[in-house]
Write a protein that holds these residues in place. Structure first.
Motif, PDB file in Angstrom:
ATOM      1  N   ILE A  31       0.838  -1.211   0.000  1.00  0.00           N
ATOM      2  CA  ILE A  31       0.000   0.000   0.000  1.00  0.00           C
ATOM      3  C   ILE A  31       0.867   1.253   0.000  1.00  0.00           C
ATOM      4  CG2 ILE A  31      -1.589   1.371   1.407  1.00  0.00           C
ATOM      5  CD1 ILE A  31      -2.891  -1.225   2.270  1.00  0.00           C
ATOM      6  N   ILE A  32       1.913   1.264   0.839  1.00  0.00           N
ATOM      7  CA  ILE A  32       2.803   2.427   0.889  1.00  0.00           C
ATOM      8  C   ILE A  32       3.517   2.591  -0.454  1.00  0.00           C
ATOM      9  CG2 ILE A  32       4.775   3.475   2.049  1.00  0.00           C
ATOM     10  CD1 ILE A  32       2.140   3.286   3.681  1.00  0.00           C
ATOM     11  N   GLY A  33       3.877   1.476  -1.073  1.00  0.00           N
ATOM     12  CA  GLY A  33       4.495   1.540  -2.389  1.00  0.00           C
ATOM     13  C   GLY A  33       3.567   2.135  -3.432  1.00  0.00           C
ATOM     14  N   LEU A  34       2.282   1.773  -3.362  1.00  0.00           N
ATOM     15  CA  LEU A  34       1.296   2.334  -4.293  1.00  0.00           C
ATOM     16  C   LEU A  34       1.067   3.816  -4.033  1.00  0.00           C
ATOM     17  CD1 LEU A  34      -1.346  -0.572  -4.371  1.00  0.00           C
ATOM     18  CD2 LEU A  34       0.093   0.186  -6.279  1.00  0.00           C
ATOM     19  N   LEU A  35       1.026   4.183  -2.763  1.00  0.00           N
ATOM     20  CA  LEU A  35       0.871   5.602  -2.415  1.00  0.00           C
ATOM     21  C   LEU A  35       2.010   6.435  -3.001  1.00  0.00           C
ATOM     22  CD1 LEU A  35      -0.254   5.769   1.334  1.00  0.00           C
ATOM     23  CD2 LEU A  35      -1.411   6.822  -0.597  1.00  0.00           C
ATOM     24  N   ALA A  36       3.210   5.869  -2.916  1.00  0.00           N
ATOM     25  CA  ALA A  36       4.395   6.596  -3.364  1.00  0.00           C
ATOM     26  C   ALA A  36       4.415   6.828  -4.868  1.00  0.00           C
ATOM     27  CB  ALA A  36       5.659   5.848  -2.943  1.00  0.00           C
ATOM     28  N   THR A  37       3.645   6.031  -5.605  1.00  0.00           N
ATOM     29  CA  THR A  37       3.603   6.205  -7.063  1.00  0.00           C
ATOM     30  C   THR A  37       2.676   7.341  -7.484  1.00  0.00           C
ATOM     31  OG1 THR A  37       1.795   4.578  -7.322  1.00  0.00           O
ATOM     32  CG2 THR A  37       4.070   3.747  -7.420  1.00  0.00           C
ATOM     33  N   GLN A  38       1.860   7.825  -6.552  1.00  0.00           N
ATOM     34  CA  GLN A  38       0.951   8.911  -6.897  1.00  0.00           C
ATOM     35  C   GLN A  38       1.717  10.237  -6.996  1.00  0.00           C
ATOM     36  OE1 GLN A  38      -2.203   8.874  -3.986  1.00  0.00           O
ATOM     37  NE2 GLN A  38      -2.925   6.833  -4.571  1.00  0.00           N
ATOM     38  N   PRO A  39       1.424  11.031  -8.022  1.00  0.00           N
ATOM     39  CA  PRO A  39       2.192  12.262  -8.274  1.00  0.00           C
ATOM     40  C   PRO A  39       2.200  13.230  -7.097  1.00  0.00           C
ATOM     41  CG  PRO A  39       0.767  11.745 -10.129  1.00  0.00           C
ATOM     42  CD  PRO A  39       0.387  10.808  -9.046  1.00  0.00           C
ATOM     43  N   MET A  69       1.898  13.051   4.573  1.00  0.00           N
ATOM     44  CA  MET A  69       1.148  11.897   5.053  1.00  0.00           C
ATOM     45  C   MET A  69       1.320  11.726   6.565  1.00  0.00           C
ATOM     46  SD  MET A  69       1.688   7.820   4.209  1.00  0.00           S
ATOM     47  CE  MET A  69       3.224   7.760   5.173  1.00  0.00           C
ATOM     48  N   LEU A  70       2.557  11.819   7.035  1.00  0.00           N
ATOM     49  CA  LEU A  70       2.831  11.643   8.463  1.00  0.00           C
ATOM     50  C   LEU A  70       2.148  12.728   9.291  1.00  0.00           C
ATOM     51  CD1 LEU A  70       6.634  10.723   8.256  1.00  0.00           C
ATOM     52  CD2 LEU A  70       4.732   9.161   8.702  1.00  0.00           C
ATOM     53  N   ASN A  71       2.159  13.958   8.785  1.00  0.00           N
ATOM     54  CA  ASN A  71       1.500  15.064   9.499  1.00  0.00           C
ATOM     55  C   ASN A  71      -0.006  14.871   9.541  1.00  0.00           C
ATOM     56  OD1 ASN A  71       3.841  16.452  10.132  1.00  0.00           O
ATOM     57  ND2 ASN A  71       3.813  17.652   8.239  1.00  0.00           N
ATOM     58  N   GLU A  72      -0.566  14.365   8.446  1.00  0.00           N
ATOM     59  CA  GLU A  72      -2.010  14.153   8.410  1.00  0.00           C
ATOM     60  C   GLU A  72      -2.432  13.066   9.391  1.00  0.00           C
ATOM     61  OE1 GLU A  72      -5.515  13.085   5.164  1.00  0.00           O
ATOM     62  OE2 GLU A  72      -3.625  13.997   4.482  1.00  0.00           O
ATOM     63  N   ILE A  73      -1.621  12.046   9.512  1.00  0.00           N
ATOM     64  CA  ILE A  73      -1.910  10.977  10.482  1.00  0.00           C
ATOM     65  C   ILE A  73      -1.624  11.469  11.900  1.00  0.00           C
ATOM     66  CG2 ILE A  73      -1.254   8.653  11.264  1.00  0.00           C
ATOM     67  CD1 ILE A  73      -0.521   8.044   8.327  1.00  0.00           C
ATOM     68  N   GLY A  74      -0.594  12.297  12.039  1.00  0.00           N
ATOM     69  CA  GLY A  74      -0.169  12.755  13.360  1.00  0.00           C
ATOM     70  C   GLY A  74       0.779  11.752  13.993  1.00  0.00           C
ATOM     71  N   ILE A  75       1.848  11.408  13.258  1.00  0.00           N
ATOM     72  CA  ILE A  75       2.758  10.367  13.712  1.00  0.00           C
ATOM     73  C   ILE A  75       4.159  10.668  13.205  1.00  0.00           C
ATOM     74  CG2 ILE A  75       2.435   8.876  11.678  1.00  0.00           C
ATOM     75  CD1 ILE A  75       2.454   6.455  13.553  1.00  0.00           C
ATOM     76  N   SER A  76       5.164  10.228  13.937  1.00  0.00           N
ATOM     77  CA  SER A  76       6.541  10.398  13.479  1.00  0.00           C
ATOM     78  C   SER A  76       6.885   9.281  12.496  1.00  0.00           C
ATOM     79  CB  SER A  76       7.508  10.348  14.664  1.00  0.00           C
ATOM     80  OG  SER A  76       7.558   9.034  15.200  1.00  0.00           O
ATOM     81  N   GLU A  77       7.909   9.513  11.696  1.00  0.00           N
ATOM     82  CA  GLU A  77       8.352   8.466  10.757  1.00  0.00           C
ATOM     83  C   GLU A  77       8.818   7.231  11.511  1.00  0.00           C
ATOM     84  OE1 GLU A  77      11.516   7.854   7.034  1.00  0.00           O
ATOM     85  OE2 GLU A  77      11.054   9.863   7.796  1.00  0.00           O
ATOM     86  N   VAL A  83      14.602   2.095   0.471  1.00  0.00           N
ATOM     87  CA  VAL A  83      15.595   1.153  -0.070  1.00  0.00           C
ATOM     88  C   VAL A  83      15.300   0.867  -1.537  1.00  0.00           C
ATOM     89  CG1 VAL A  83      16.452  -1.228   0.042  1.00  0.00           C
ATOM     90  CG2 VAL A  83      16.160   0.103   2.153  1.00  0.00           C
ATOM     91  N   GLN A  84      14.016   0.661  -1.858  1.00  0.00           N
ATOM     92  CA  GLN A  84      13.631   0.399  -3.245  1.00  0.00           C
ATOM     93  C   GLN A  84      13.993   1.577  -4.144  1.00  0.00           C
ATOM     94  OE1 GLN A  84       9.452  -0.466  -3.069  1.00  0.00           O
ATOM     95  NE2 GLN A  84       9.746  -2.531  -2.235  1.00  0.00           N
ATOM     96  N   LYS A  85      13.795   2.793  -3.643  1.00  0.00           N
ATOM     97  CA  LYS A  85      14.090   3.977  -4.444  1.00  0.00           C
ATOM     98  C   LYS A  85      15.589   4.111  -4.711  1.00  0.00           C
ATOM     99  CE  LYS A  85      10.176   6.870  -3.021  1.00  0.00           C
ATOM    100  NZ  LYS A  85       9.787   8.099  -2.283  1.00  0.00           N
ATOM    101  N   LYS A  86      16.405   3.637  -3.769  1.00  0.00           N
ATOM    102  CA  LYS A  86      17.852   3.776  -3.898  1.00  0.00           C
ATOM    103  C   LYS A  86      18.489   2.683  -4.744  1.00  0.00           C
ATOM    104  CE  LYS A  86      18.436   6.172   0.523  1.00  0.00           C
ATOM    105  NZ  LYS A  86      18.973   6.091   1.892  1.00  0.00           N
ATOM    106  N   LYS A  87      17.722   1.647  -5.095  1.00  0.00           N
ATOM    107  CA  LYS A  87      18.288   0.562  -5.905  1.00  0.00           C
ATOM    108  C   LYS A  87      18.743   1.114  -7.254  1.00  0.00           C
ATOM    109  CE  LYS A  87      15.978  -3.509  -4.006  1.00  0.00           C
ATOM    110  NZ  LYS A  87      15.034  -4.610  -4.283  1.00  0.00           N
ATOM    111  N   PRO A  88      19.951   0.810  -7.655  1.00  0.00           N
ATOM    112  CA  PRO A  88      20.448   1.324  -8.931  1.00  0.00           C
ATOM    113  C   PRO A  88      19.712   0.714 -10.100  1.00  0.00           C
ATOM    114  CG  PRO A  88      21.989  -0.283  -8.025  1.00  0.00           C
ATOM    115  CD  PRO A  88      20.946  -0.045  -6.971  1.00  0.00           C
ATOM    116  N   LYS A  89      19.459   1.550 -11.112  1.00  0.00           N
ATOM    117  CA  LYS A  89      18.780   1.064 -12.317  1.00  0.00           C
ATOM    118  C   LYS A  89      19.828   0.589 -13.313  1.00  0.00           C
ATOM    119  CE  LYS A  89      14.800   4.157 -11.829  1.00  0.00           C
ATOM    120  NZ  LYS A  89      14.002   5.242 -12.465  1.00  0.00           N
TER     121      LYS A  89
END
Length: 369
Positions: free
Chosen positions: A319-327, A334-342, A358-364
């Motif tokens: 779910i977090i991965g899908l959220l991250a794909t949204q522009p 997101m964290l502020n809206e929930i009211g939570i620390s990372e 980690v997925q974002k940092k994987k070399p292409k």
């Protein structure tokens, strides 16, 4: 407005007494009492210090609604009497954060809906073979047959149960569960500081509570609680190791060495295999006692021999991965809206944001011509 009720919850979340909170803030205990006084306003400077000290965003404290902490008898603890009030309150505050995460995610996605299984649950406590029968019937309803369950944590998620990780490593709190009436979803919390086999058993144990006990809202005393805990253990044993499947695959001679090999079939603990073998009459009372003493003397009751791989949450990282794909996705927003620390978000969601980074940092890989 800085919500003082939320400040109290935040203090409980971190397990801090007034003197401990004062020490972290670098002020006097009387100053802490003033901060908690509903009649007194908190300066912007103090607000910033409080947020930094408690590692919570300002949005946690400025939300108007005050979440109501769960009553202790709404939560299935192994033994309330053995849990320090500090740990219990901290865990119950973490439950509120998990509920807030669920509210946020259900606004963004259509998550699996929990449908209470059509089981003949009984109102009586301690009925003979009740828990084993419920486990067998649930396996049938979910078309699991008599095969080992590959990932019980993911299975619970698929069935609409919200599974989170308990951040505190407190041995008195193996796992816990409760039913959230507002969302209509059961919540399950498991710890990862024990062996993978024990965590699988904890998950099955809490599933037993969800399907057998959450329909009953009466206040439980300690005697009732012991019965319910025993039933949940019996359910977990049968759900993870169905009797017919165990009989069909068990080795002809069950020594401790052969049990260590056989436990890999069901991915349960050596202690659970020994218990099941004794219950089904594969080993005598004397051998059972002898094995139990040897398991304890070798430390296998704590450090599982030849530990299996750990079951992982599939739904939350996906779910977090899908959220991250949204522009328009912004992690901090997101964290502020929930009211939570990372940090707290990762602790509760099995490091879902860390895995995303980690997925974002994987070399292409690129083809160089």
């Amino acid at each position: 407005m800085f919500n003082k009720d939320r400040l109290r919850i935040a203090k409980e979340l971190r397990g801090l007494s007034n003197p401990e909170f004062a020490e972290k803030l670098g002020c006097s205990t009387s100053k802490v009492k003033q901060l908690l006084d509903v009649e007194r306003e908190i300066s912007e400077n103090d607000q910033a210090i409080i947020c930094k000290t408690l590692n919570l965003p300002l949005s946690f404290f400025t939300t108007e609604d005050t979440p109501k902490l769960l009553e202790t008898d709404q939560v299935f603890y192994r033994s309330v009497a053995r849990i320090k009030a500090q740990y219990r309150k901290s865990n119950e505050a973490y439950m509120l954060l998990a509920v807030e995460i669920n509210k946020y995610l259900t606004k963004k996605f259509k998550l699996p809906v929990f449908h209470r299984p059509d089981l003949d649950v009984t109102e009586s406590l301690g009925e003979s073979h009740y828990a084993e029968r419920m486990a067998s019937e649930l396996r049938s309803l979910w078309s699991l047959g008599n095969q080992p369950i590959n990932n019980i944590l993911s299975l619970c998620e698929l069935k609409g149960i919200r599974v989170f990780r308990l951040p505190l490593e407190v041995k008195e709190i193996d796992a816990l569960s409760f039913f959230d009436d507002e969302s209509g979803s059961p919540f399950m919390f498991i710890n990862n500081f024990k062996s993978a086999e024990r965590t699988r058993f904890d998950c099955a144990h809490e599933l037993g509570h969800v399907v057998m006990h959450t329909h009953n809202k009466h206040i439980r005393d300690e005697k009732d609680n012991r019965i319910l805990e025993t039933e949940a253990d019996q359910f977990a044993s049968e759900f993870l190791m169905p009797t017919d499947g165990f009989r069909a695959t068990a080795p002809r001679y069950l020594s401790l060495d052969s049990m260590i090999k056989y436990k890999k079939t069901w991915r349960t603990s050596l202690k659970a295999i020994n218990y099941k073998a004794h219950k089904l009459g594969y080993i005598s009372d004397w051998v059972n006692r002898s094995n139990s003493m040897k398991i304890n003397s070798l430390g296998y009751n704590i450090n599982e021999p030849e530990e299996t791989h750990r079951d992982e949450s599939v739904m939350l990282p996906k779910i977090i991965g899908l959220l991250a794909t949204q522009p328009d996705f912004d992690k901090q927003k997101m964290l502020n809206e929930i009211g939570i620390s990372e940090y707290d978000f990762n602790e509760l969601t099995f490091d879902s944001l860390t895995k995303l980074d980690v997925q974002k940092k994987k070399p292409k890989l690129r083809i160089v011509e």
